[in-house]
Design a protein around this motif. Structure first.
Motif, PDB file in Angstrom:
ATOM      1  N   THR A 214      70.396  53.186  40.667  1.00  0.00           N
ATOM      2  CA  THR A 214      69.993  52.269  41.562  1.00  0.00           C
ATOM      3  C   THR A 214      68.714  51.735  40.938  1.00  0.00           C
ATOM      4  OG1 THR A 214      70.734  53.448  43.607  1.00  0.00           O
ATOM      5  CG2 THR A 214      69.167  51.785  43.730  1.00  0.00           C
ATOM      6  N   ILE A 215      67.696  52.659  40.317  1.00  0.00           N
ATOM      7  CA  ILE A 215      66.536  52.107  39.725  1.00  0.00           C
ATOM      8  C   ILE A 215      66.896  51.255  38.737  1.00  0.00           C
ATOM      9  CG2 ILE A 215      64.863  52.762  38.505  1.00  0.00           C
ATOM     10  CD1 ILE A 215      64.261  55.291  40.472  1.00  0.00           C
ATOM     11  N   ALA A 216      67.768  51.716  37.565  1.00  0.00           N
ATOM     12  CA  ALA A 216      68.414  51.242  36.293  1.00  0.00           C
ATOM     13  C   ALA A 216      68.787  49.757  36.820  1.00  0.00           C
ATOM     14  CB  ALA A 216      69.131  51.821  35.750  1.00  0.00           C
ATOM     15  N   LEU A 217      69.499  49.443  37.828  1.00  0.00           N
ATOM     16  CA  LEU A 217      70.003  48.178  38.154  1.00  0.00           C
ATOM     17  C   LEU A 217      69.179  47.411  38.680  1.00  0.00           C
ATOM     18  CD1 LEU A 217      73.542  49.193  39.831  1.00  0.00           C
ATOM     19  CD2 LEU A 217      73.018  48.249  37.689  1.00  0.00           C
ATOM     20  N   SER A 218      68.270  47.916  39.581  1.00  0.00           N
ATOM     21  CA  SER A 218      67.051  47.050  39.834  1.00  0.00           C
ATOM     22  C   SER A 218      66.211  46.809  38.891  1.00  0.00           C
ATOM     23  CB  SER A 218      66.112  48.009  40.799  1.00  0.00           C
ATOM     24  OG  SER A 218      66.961  48.414  41.951  1.00  0.00           O
ATOM     25  N   VAL A 219      66.019  47.403  37.878  1.00  0.00           N
ATOM     26  CA  VAL A 219      65.145  46.955  36.686  1.00  0.00           C
ATOM     27  C   VAL A 219      65.945  45.992  35.932  1.00  0.00           C
ATOM     28  CG1 VAL A 219      64.119  47.501  34.532  1.00  0.00           C
ATOM     29  CG2 VAL A 219      63.738  48.958  36.415  1.00  0.00           C
ATOM     30  N   MET A 220      67.180  46.037  35.687  1.00  0.00           N
ATOM     31  CA  MET A 220      68.083  44.797  35.128  1.00  0.00           C
ATOM     32  C   MET A 220      68.072  43.734  35.844  1.00  0.00           C
ATOM     33  SD  MET A 220      71.133  47.582  33.574  1.00  0.00           S
ATOM     34  CE  MET A 220      72.286  46.202  33.765  1.00  0.00           C
ATOM     35  N   LEU A 221      68.194  43.934  37.242  1.00  0.00           N
ATOM     36  CA  LEU A 221      68.216  42.708  38.044  1.00  0.00           C
ATOM     37  C   LEU A 221      66.828  41.967  37.885  1.00  0.00           C
ATOM     38  CD1 LEU A 221      69.510  40.861  40.112  1.00  0.00           C
ATOM     39  CD2 LEU A 221      68.499  42.366  41.947  1.00  0.00           C
ATOM     40  N   ILE A 222      65.746  42.264  37.914  1.00  0.00           N
ATOM     41  CA  ILE A 222      64.338  41.915  37.800  1.00  0.00           C
ATOM     42  C   ILE A 222      64.250  41.166  36.298  1.00  0.00           C
ATOM     43  CG2 ILE A 222      61.796  42.284  37.749  1.00  0.00           C
ATOM     44  CD1 ILE A 222      62.398  44.678  40.110  1.00  0.00           C
ATOM     45  N   ALA A 223      64.668  41.877  35.399  1.00  0.00           N
ATOM     46  CA  ALA A 223      64.613  41.247  34.138  1.00  0.00           C
ATOM     47  C   ALA A 223      65.398  40.158  33.917  1.00  0.00           C
ATOM     48  CB  ALA A 223      64.980  42.379  32.994  1.00  0.00           C
ATOM     49  N   ALA A 224      66.689  40.227  34.362  1.00  0.00           N
ATOM     50  CA  ALA A 224      67.625  39.217  34.390  1.00  0.00           C
ATOM     51  C   ALA A 224      67.103  37.711  34.946  1.00  0.00           C
ATOM     52  CB  ALA A 224      69.121  39.641  34.729  1.00  0.00           C
ATOM     53  N   CYS A 225      66.489  38.056  36.144  1.00  0.00           N
ATOM     54  CA  CYS A 225      66.085  36.968  36.983  1.00  0.00           C
ATOM     55  C   CYS A 225      64.642  36.429  36.785  1.00  0.00           C
ATOM     56  CB  CYS A 225      66.213  37.428  38.426  1.00  0.00           C
ATOM     57  SG  CYS A 225      67.868  37.687  38.984  1.00  0.00           S
ATOM     58  N   GLY A 226      63.902  36.732  35.672  1.00  0.00           N
ATOM     59  CA  GLY A 226      62.777  36.351  35.303  1.00  0.00           C
ATOM     60  C   GLY A 226      63.017  34.856  34.733  1.00  0.00           C
ATOM     61  N   ARG A 227      61.714  34.250  34.460  1.00  0.00           N
ATOM     62  CA  ARG A 227      61.804  32.855  34.175  1.00  0.00           C
ATOM     63  C   ARG A 227      62.510  32.893  32.804  1.00  0.00           C
ATOM     64  NH1 ARG A 227      56.375  29.031  34.394  1.00  0.00           N
ATOM     65  NH2 ARG A 227      57.538  26.933  33.459  1.00  0.00           N
ATOM     66  N   PRO A 228      63.245  31.532  32.640  1.00  0.00           N
ATOM     67  CA  PRO A 228      63.742  31.636  31.183  1.00  0.00           C
ATOM     68  C   PRO A 228      62.652  30.922  30.219  1.00  0.00           C
ATOM     69  CG  PRO A 228      64.649  29.818  32.802  1.00  0.00           C
ATOM     70  CD  PRO A 228      63.764  30.726  33.565  1.00  0.00           C
ATOM     71  N   SER A 229      62.873  31.259  28.974  1.00  0.00           N
ATOM     72  CA  SER A 229      61.896  30.719  28.088  1.00  0.00           C
ATOM     73  C   SER A 229      62.526  29.698  27.083  1.00  0.00           C
ATOM     74  CB  SER A 229      61.325  31.640  27.338  1.00  0.00           C
ATOM     75  OG  SER A 229      62.148  32.655  26.583  1.00  0.00           O
ATOM     76  N   VAL A 230      62.824  28.693  27.681  1.00  0.00           N
ATOM     77  CA  VAL A 230      63.609  27.385  26.755  1.00  0.00           C
ATOM     78  C   VAL A 230      62.412  26.510  26.390  1.00  0.00           C
ATOM     79  CG1 VAL A 230      65.194  25.764  26.945  1.00  0.00           C
ATOM     80  CG2 VAL A 230      65.700  27.892  28.293  1.00  0.00           C
ATOM     81  N   PRO A 231      62.340  26.368  24.959  1.00  0.00           N
ATOM     82  CA  PRO A 231      61.090  25.418  24.593  1.00  0.00           C
ATOM     83  C   PRO A 231      61.840  23.850  24.847  1.00  0.00           C
ATOM     84  CG  PRO A 231      62.353  26.219  22.699  1.00  0.00           C
ATOM     85  CD  PRO A 231      62.968  26.987  23.981  1.00  0.00           C
ATOM     86  N   ILE A 232      61.102  23.024  25.469  1.00  0.00           N
ATOM     87  CA  ILE A 232      61.105  21.674  25.810  1.00  0.00           C
ATOM     88  C   ILE A 232      59.842  20.927  25.111  1.00  0.00           C
ATOM     89  CG2 ILE A 232      61.489  19.785  27.685  1.00  0.00           C
ATOM     90  CD1 ILE A 232      62.286  22.133  29.619  1.00  0.00           C
ATOM     91  N   ASN A 233      60.244  19.802  24.377  1.00  0.00           N
ATOM     92  CA  ASN A 233      59.393  19.193  23.645  1.00  0.00           C
ATOM     93  C   ASN A 233      58.623  18.321  24.958  1.00  0.00           C
ATOM     94  OD1 ASN A 233      60.661  16.564  24.135  1.00  0.00           O
ATOM     95  ND2 ASN A 233      61.602  17.012  22.037  1.00  0.00           N
ATOM     96  N   GLU A 234      57.354  17.777  24.412  1.00  0.00           N
ATOM     97  CA  GLU A 234      56.617  16.963  25.401  1.00  0.00           C
ATOM     98  C   GLU A 234      57.389  15.852  25.967  1.00  0.00           C
ATOM     99  OE1 GLU A 234      53.415  17.179  28.029  1.00  0.00           O
ATOM    100  OE2 GLU A 234      53.849  18.735  26.427  1.00  0.00           O
ATOM    101  N   ARG A 235      57.880  14.952  25.217  1.00  0.00           N
ATOM    102  CA  ARG A 235      58.524  13.787  25.487  1.00  0.00           C
ATOM    103  C   ARG A 235      59.444  14.120  26.529  1.00  0.00           C
ATOM    104  NH1 ARG A 235      57.286   8.642  26.485  1.00  0.00           N
ATOM    105  NH2 ARG A 235      59.153   7.275  26.238  1.00  0.00           N
ATOM    106  N   GLU A 236      60.517  15.157  26.219  1.00  0.00           N
ATOM    107  CA  GLU A 236      61.525  15.397  27.240  1.00  0.00           C
ATOM    108  C   GLU A 236      60.937  15.813  28.533  1.00  0.00           C
ATOM    109  OE1 GLU A 236      63.900  18.182  25.392  1.00  0.00           O
ATOM    110  OE2 GLU A 236      64.853  16.585  23.950  1.00  0.00           O
ATOM    111  N   ARG A 237      59.845  16.784  28.614  1.00  0.00           N
ATOM    112  CA  ARG A 237      59.119  17.370  29.700  1.00  0.00           C
ATOM    113  C   ARG A 237      58.462  15.988  30.534  1.00  0.00           C
ATOM    114  NH1 ARG A 237      57.231  22.034  30.695  1.00  0.00           N
ATOM    115  NH2 ARG A 237      57.227  22.774  28.574  1.00  0.00           N
ATOM    116  N   GLU A 238      58.035  14.802  29.941  1.00  0.00           N
ATOM    117  CA  GLU A 238      57.301  13.730  30.760  1.00  0.00           C
ATOM    118  C   GLU A 238      58.541  13.008  31.253  1.00  0.00           C
ATOM    119  OE1 GLU A 238      55.285  11.552  27.711  1.00  0.00           O
ATOM    120  OE2 GLU A 238      53.714  13.136  27.396  1.00  0.00           O
ATOM    121  N   ASN A 239      59.554  12.816  30.517  1.00  0.00           N
ATOM    122  CA  ASN A 239      60.875  12.192  31.089  1.00  0.00           C
ATOM    123  C   ASN A 239      61.365  12.763  32.318  1.00  0.00           C
ATOM    124  OD1 ASN A 239      60.532  10.263  29.366  1.00  0.00           O
ATOM    125  ND2 ASN A 239      62.055  10.621  27.970  1.00  0.00           N
TER     126      ASN A 239
END
Length: 75
Positions: free
Chosen positions: A9-34
Motif C-alpha cells: 500500500t505504501i509503495a503504491l501510494s508513493v508511485m501514485l504521488i510520483a506519477a501524478c506530479g507536474r510534468p516537466s515539458v520544456p516550452i519555448n517563450e513564444r509558444e507559451r505566450e501564444n
C-alpha cells in the motif's frame, strides 16, 4: 501478511504521488505566450497560420511533418 499489505500500500501510494506530479515539458517563450493568449480568448496574428504547438508557421510550411520512409524523397 499484514506487513506485506502495508508495504504494498505504501509503495503504491508513493508511485501514485510520483506519477501524478507536474510534468516537466520544456516550452519555448513564444509558444507559451501564444498559449496564454488563446486561453484568454485573444486572437493570434500569424501571416501563415499556427502549428499544433502554437508557433507561427513560416512561408511554405503547412504544419504537417512528412512521413519518413526509406525511399521517400528529401523535403
Amino acid at each position: 501478511m499484514k506487513r506485506i499489505i502495508n508495504a504494498v500500500t505504501i509503495a503504491l501510494s508513493v508511485m501514485l504521488i510520483a506519477a501524478c506530479g507536474r510534468p516537466s515539458v520544456p516550452i519555448n517563450e513564444r509558444e507559451r505566450e501564444n498559449y496564454e493568449r488563446i486561453l484568454a480568448g485573444k486572437k493570434i496574428e500569424c501571416a501563415y497560420g499556427l502549428d499544433a504547438n502554437g508557433s507561427c508557421l513560416k512561408e511554405g510550411e503547412d504544419g504537417i511533418w512528412p512521413i519518413l520512409a526509406p525511399d521517400a524523397p528529401d523535403v
